[in-house]
Design a protein around this motif. Structure first.
Motif, PDB file in Angstrom:
ATOM      1  N   ASN A  86       0.826  -1.209   0.000  1.00 28.55           N
ATOM      2  CA  ASN A  86       0.000   0.000   0.000  1.00 28.55           C
ATOM      3  C   ASN A  86       0.861   1.260   0.000  1.00 28.55           C
ATOM      4  O   ASN A  86       2.052   1.186   0.300  1.00 28.55           O
ATOM      5  CB  ASN A  86      -0.846  -0.004   1.283  1.00 28.55           C
ATOM      6  N   PRO A  87       0.266   2.408  -0.244  1.00 29.97           N
ATOM      7  CA  PRO A  87       1.051   3.657  -0.220  1.00 29.97           C
ATOM      8  C   PRO A  87       1.302   4.163   1.193  1.00 29.97           C
ATOM      9  O   PRO A  87       0.388   4.171   2.020  1.00 29.97           O
ATOM     10  CB  PRO A  87       0.150   4.643  -0.962  1.00 29.97           C
TER      11      PRO A  87
ATOM     12  N   CYS B 181      -2.904   1.260  -3.631  1.00 30.97           N
ATOM     13  CA  CYS B 181      -3.994   0.549  -2.946  1.00 30.97           C
ATOM     14  C   CYS B 181      -4.971  -0.084  -3.932  1.00 30.97           C
ATOM     15  O   CYS B 181      -6.032  -0.548  -3.527  1.00 30.97           O
ATOM     16  CB  CYS B 181      -4.710   1.467  -1.966  1.00 30.97           C
TER      17      CYS B 181
ATOM     18  N   GLU C  92      -5.848  -4.407   3.113  1.00 32.50           N
ATOM     19  CA  GLU C  92      -6.306  -3.135   2.510  1.00 32.50           C
ATOM     20  C   GLU C  92      -7.796  -3.257   2.178  1.00 32.50           C
ATOM     21  O   GLU C  92      -8.211  -4.077   1.357  1.00 32.50           O
ATOM     22  CB  GLU C  92      -5.493  -2.744   1.270  1.00 32.50           C
TER      23      GLU C  92
ATOM     24  N   SER D 126      -9.885  -1.628   0.477  1.00 27.94           N
ATOM     25  CA  SER D 126     -10.448  -1.522  -0.875  1.00 27.94           C
ATOM     26  C   SER D 126      -9.952  -2.651  -1.780  1.00 27.94           C
ATOM     27  O   SER D 126     -10.622  -3.018  -2.734  1.00 27.94           O
ATOM     28  CB  SER D 126     -10.119  -0.164  -1.505  1.00 27.94           C
TER      29      SER D 126
ATOM     30  N   GLY E  86      -8.705  10.578  -4.827  1.00 30.77           N
ATOM     31  CA  GLY E  86      -7.820   9.427  -5.020  1.00 30.77           C
ATOM     32  C   GLY E  86      -7.783   8.475  -3.842  1.00 30.77           C
ATOM     33  O   GLY E  86      -6.739   7.920  -3.528  1.00 30.77           O
ATOM     34  N   CYS E  87      -8.933   8.247  -3.227  1.00 31.06           N
ATOM     35  CA  CYS E  87      -9.045   7.269  -2.135  1.00 31.06           C
ATOM     36  C   CYS E  87     -10.241   6.385  -2.439  1.00 31.06           C
ATOM     37  O   CYS E  87     -11.365   6.810  -2.169  1.00 31.06           O
ATOM     38  CB  CYS E  87      -9.207   7.981  -0.797  1.00 31.06           C
ATOM     39  N   PRO E  88     -10.064   5.198  -3.034  1.00 27.88           N
ATOM     40  CA  PRO E  88      -8.811   4.575  -3.478  1.00 27.88           C
ATOM     41  C   PRO E  88      -8.143   5.383  -4.608  1.00 27.88           C
ATOM     42  O   PRO E  88      -8.777   6.233  -5.238  1.00 27.88           O
ATOM     43  CB  PRO E  88      -9.264   3.206  -3.995  1.00 27.88           C
TER      44      PRO E  88
ATOM     45  N   CYS F 292      -0.970   7.989   0.398  1.00 25.07           N
ATOM     46  CA  CYS F 292      -2.302   7.714   0.942  1.00 25.07           C
ATOM     47  C   CYS F 292      -2.849   8.996   1.571  1.00 25.07           C
ATOM     48  O   CYS F 292      -2.085   9.829   2.056  1.00 25.07           O
ATOM     49  CB  CYS F 292      -2.161   6.618   1.997  1.00 25.07           C
ATOM     50  N   ILE F 293      -4.158   9.128   1.588  1.00 20.90           N
ATOM     51  CA  ILE F 293      -4.764  10.333   2.201  1.00 20.90           C
ATOM     52  C   ILE F 293      -4.675  10.302   3.726  1.00 20.90           C
ATOM     53  O   ILE F 293      -4.853  11.318   4.380  1.00 20.90           O
ATOM     54  CB  ILE F 293      -6.242  10.498   1.762  1.00 20.90           C
ATOM     55  N   ASP F 294      -4.404   9.110   4.290  1.00 22.28           N
ATOM     56  CA  ASP F 294      -4.399   8.970   5.758  1.00 22.28           C
ATOM     57  C   ASP F 294      -2.973   9.074   6.303  1.00 22.28           C
ATOM     58  O   ASP F 294      -2.499   8.162   6.981  1.00 22.28           O
ATOM     59  CB  ASP F 294      -5.034   7.614   6.124  1.00 22.28           C
TER      60      ASP F 294
ATOM     61  N   LYS G 279     -14.734   7.270   2.315  1.00 21.16           N
ATOM     62  CA  LYS G 279     -13.620   6.689   3.073  1.00 21.16           C
ATOM     63  C   LYS G 279     -12.594   7.776   3.404  1.00 21.16           C
ATOM     64  O   LYS G 279     -12.081   7.847   4.520  1.00 21.16           O
ATOM     65  CB  LYS G 279     -12.972   5.558   2.256  1.00 21.16           C
TER      66      LYS G 279
HETATM   67 FE1  F3S Z   1      -5.815   4.080  -0.543  1.00 19.42          FE
HETATM   68 FE2  F3S Z   1      -5.181   5.293   1.680  1.00 19.42          FE
HETATM   69 FE3  F3S Z   1      -7.592   5.527   0.733  1.00 19.42          FE
HETATM   70  S1  F3S Z   1      -4.551   3.275   1.090  1.00 19.42           S
HETATM   71  S2  F3S Z   1      -7.933   3.563  -0.218  1.00 19.42           S
HETATM   72  S3  F3S Z   1      -5.717   6.277  -0.251  1.00 19.42           S
HETATM   73  S4  F3S Z   1      -7.057   5.348   2.906  1.00 19.42           S
END
Ligand code: F3S
Length: 412
Positions: free
Chosen positions: A82-83, A122, A141, A143, A302-304, A362-364, A382
């Protein structure tokens, strides 16, 4: 000493690994798999040939990966990741603490040393790590797992980052849950005939709405014959079902490979109950999980990870226009879609309009905390859910409204 496991039968080689004869790292990994096998009353381990690890650049996952590395473990099978976040690129834009920076670097180093493929995406099921129909795998993951189970017909339980990594270094996983035919049968029927499901956003809201209601059931969807979901629709559906709920497997009759008919989707059983979803359910869900509008400072997409198709759509919406000065527009994507966007001219269009495209991110992650004083906009429930836990409120809108908001600097 091997304790427990009344049902579990170990091979001689597995016993040796548990006894530490293949090094401390593999022993630690096997202990974890052994514990899981016992909790889920598995009778044996099965060989797998690929895994996907939700490398999160968080402390627990990183320490576990480092312990395996120190103990001499290496991935035995293809293992994608994952990122985390693009430390070199994003550090130019955002400041993070030394601790946060060092944790991200430690995490990436550990996964490199253990021999994982550092694709940092992801959406591995769309290109970097695509299991075959019926193949047993260990994917973490939220997604990625529903996608490989439901859309590709591979077989993975809802792994955590550490259980997927343990499976990757041993090359085996405990046989339980979705590895068995009987546990892949649909359990409830979802009627969607009344819905207009044209964009991934709508599929995402649908997934979020249902995940909350159905928990860990296996939904079987009935669509209007004219609706044919795209890859992105299915990604969003699975990601949200598995965020508000724990749904790592679904069927769509006549679309997903284990559901050529209703009877096959339910494997001859009757649905426990059925739900007919209406447009009103989706609009009420969006209202409930979205913050109120106003001036904004961030559009986060971009999440996923956005696919090249979604990047093209953003470029089309932005061409000849400009993102408001007080707003940052960031799109997270895979390294391969970023490269394609550069070759195809979409990257330049988005940059010219004032937007940004970033891979490996990743956004998180802590890099986004710069924006936590303001209001964000996203097309992903998400993303909103994860960012709100970290302290930024988000409005959830469809992609065209997100781009309009980026131009205006505010959202309704
Ligand atoms: Fe990907 Fe991070 Fe969203 S792993 S699905 S960008 S929470």
């Amino acid at each position: 000493m091997i304790i427990g496991g009344e049902k579990l039968k170990l091979t001689e080689e597995e016993k040796k690994i548990l006894d530490g004869k293949q090094g401390k790292g593999n022993q630690r990994a096997m202990e974890l798999l052994f514990a899981l096998a016992n909790v889920f009353e598995a009778e044996r381990f099965i060989s797998i040939h690929r895994a996907h690890v939700a490398l999160s650049a968080q402390l627990g996952d990183t320490v576990f990966a480092e312990q395996l590395v120190e103990g001499g473990s290496e991935c035995k099978i293809t293992t994608t990741t994952n990122p985390p976040w693009d430390v070199k690129y994003l550090s130019k834009y955002f400041s993070v603490s030394n601790d946060e920076l060092s944790l991200a670097n430690r995490s990436m180093q550990a996964y490199k040393k253990i021999g994982a493929v550092l694709n940092y995406s992801c959406i591995p099921g769309l290109g970097d790590n695509v299991p075959r129909f019926g193949e047993h795998v260990a994917f973490s993951e939220s997604s990625a797992t529903p996608y490989v189970n439901s859309v590709l017909g591979a077989r993975s339980n809802r792994e955590s980052s550490i259980s997927a990594l343990a499976a990757a270094v041993i090359g085996k996983t405990a046989e339980y849950g979705f590895h068995f035919d009987c546990n892949r049968a649909g359990t409830i029927l979802i009627r969607l005939e009344e819905l207009d499901l044209r964009t991934p956003f709508k599929w995402g809201i649908l997934g979020f709405y249902l995940g909350k209601i159905i928990g860990n059931e296996i939904p079987v969807f009935q669509l209007k014959p004219s609706v044919y979901p795209k890859d992105e629709d299915l990604l969003y559906l699975g990601a949200e079902l598995n965020t508000s709920g724990a749904v790592s497997m679904y069927h769509i009759v006549d679309i997903t490979p284990e559901a050529p008919t209703f009877q096959k989707a339910f494997r001859g059983n009757k649905p426990k109950y059925e739900i007919a979803v209406k447009e009103k359910d989706l609009s009420e869900t969006r209202e409930k999980i979205s913050s109120r509008g106003g001036k904004i400072n961030l559009i986060l997409l971009g999440c996923p990870h956005y696919t090249i198709k979604q990047i093209k759509e953003v470029a089309t919406l932005l061409e000849g226009k400009g993102v408001a000065q007080e707003v940052a527009l960031w799109i997270c994507t895979s390294y391969s879609a970023l490269e394609l966007a550069k070759r195809s001219g979409y990257f330049n269009i988005i940059r010219k309009a004032g937007g940004n495209l970033v891979a490996d991110t990743c956004i998180d992650q802590p890099c986004w905390k710069t924006f936590e004083t303001g209001l964000g906009v996203t097309d992903s429930p998400k993303c909103a859910y994860y960012r709100e836990r970290r302290g930024q409120a988000f409005v959830i809108k469809d992609i065209d409204e997100c781009i309009q908001a980026s131009i205006k600097g505010e959202v309704e």
